[in-house]
Design a protein around this motif. Structure first.
Motif, PDB file in Angstrom:
ATOM      1  N   THR A   1       8.566  89.424-126.664  1.00 16.32           N
ATOM      2  CA  THR A   1       8.569  90.715-127.105  1.00 16.32           C
ATOM      3  C   THR A   1       7.721  91.614-126.312  1.00 16.32           C
ATOM      4  O   THR A   1       6.592  91.392-125.895  1.00 16.32           O
TER       5      THR A   1
ATOM      6  N   ILE B   1      13.051  92.816-126.218  1.00 18.78           N
ATOM      7  CA  ILE B   1      13.381  91.545-126.687  1.00 18.78           C
ATOM      8  C   ILE B   1      13.722  90.430-125.579  1.00 18.78           C
ATOM      9  O   ILE B   1      15.043  90.746-125.045  1.00 18.78           O
TER      10      ILE B   1
ATOM     11  N   GLN C   1       9.707  88.306-133.679  1.00 20.51           N
ATOM     12  CA  GLN C   1       9.263  86.923-132.845  1.00 20.51           C
ATOM     13  C   GLN C   1       9.686  85.658-133.599  1.00 20.51           C
ATOM     14  O   GLN C   1      10.023  84.634-132.686  1.00 20.51           O
TER      15      GLN C   1
ATOM     16  N   VAL D   1      14.307  83.932-129.687  1.00 15.16           N
ATOM     17  CA  VAL D   1      13.219  84.848-129.048  1.00 15.16           C
ATOM     18  C   VAL D   1      12.403  84.348-128.335  1.00 15.16           C
ATOM     19  O   VAL D   1      11.643  83.407-128.807  1.00 15.16           O
TER      20      VAL D   1
ATOM     21  N   VAL E   1      11.463  97.841-129.514  1.00 14.99           N
ATOM     22  CA  VAL E   1      11.026  96.574-129.124  1.00 14.99           C
ATOM     23  C   VAL E   1      11.846  95.983-127.877  1.00 14.99           C
ATOM     24  O   VAL E   1      12.935  95.947-128.457  1.00 14.99           O
TER      25      VAL E   1
ATOM     26  N   THR F   1       6.406  95.707-127.346  1.00 19.67           N
ATOM     27  CA  THR F   1       6.487  96.945-128.218  1.00 19.67           C
ATOM     28  C   THR F   1       6.158  98.101-127.666  1.00 19.67           C
ATOM     29  O   THR F   1       4.913  98.460-126.993  1.00 19.67           O
TER      30      THR F   1
ATOM     31  N   TYR G   1      14.227  92.072-119.786  1.00 24.86           N
ATOM     32  CA  TYR G   1      14.311  91.850-121.146  1.00 24.86           C
ATOM     33  C   TYR G   1      15.854  91.857-121.544  1.00 24.86           C
ATOM     34  O   TYR G   1      16.639  92.749-120.706  1.00 24.86           O
TER      35      TYR G   1
END
Length: 90
Positions: free
Chosen positions: A70, A8, A62, A67, A6, A72, A39
């Motif tokens: 995201t 972030i 999340q 945050v 993931v 994935t 990210y």
């Protein structure tokens, strides 16, 4: 166990705080890296085969304060450097 990655994106100035909170609160976290680019963090998480990926990401990641977004990546096979085979195929 299956691995997901993931990416972030954090609110400005929050990446290190988010990383600490994730490391302290998410049992499925294996590794977490700070990154450059779009990210801020890249996390590797191991989930049980029956665990809902979408629910895990929305509830565990999340909802962390700071945050912003995201992305994935779901994995299929892991390959070993020496043989090029998936670990389960040896």
């Amino acid at each position: 166990m299956r691995a997901i990655f993931v990416m972030i994106k954090c609110e400005m100035g929050e990446a290190y705080r988010v990383a600490r909170e994730a490391a302290d609160s998410i049992a499925q976290l294996s590794e977490l890296y700070s990154t450059s680019g779009q990210y801020d963090l890249l996390g590797k998480f191991y989930l049980e085969p029956e665990q809902d990926i979408g629910l895990f990401v929305t509830e565990a990641i999340q909802k962390l304060p700071g945050v912003k977004d995201t992305y994935t990546l779901i994995t299929f096979n892991a390959f070993a450097a020496a043989s090029g085979e998936a670990p389960g195929n040896r």
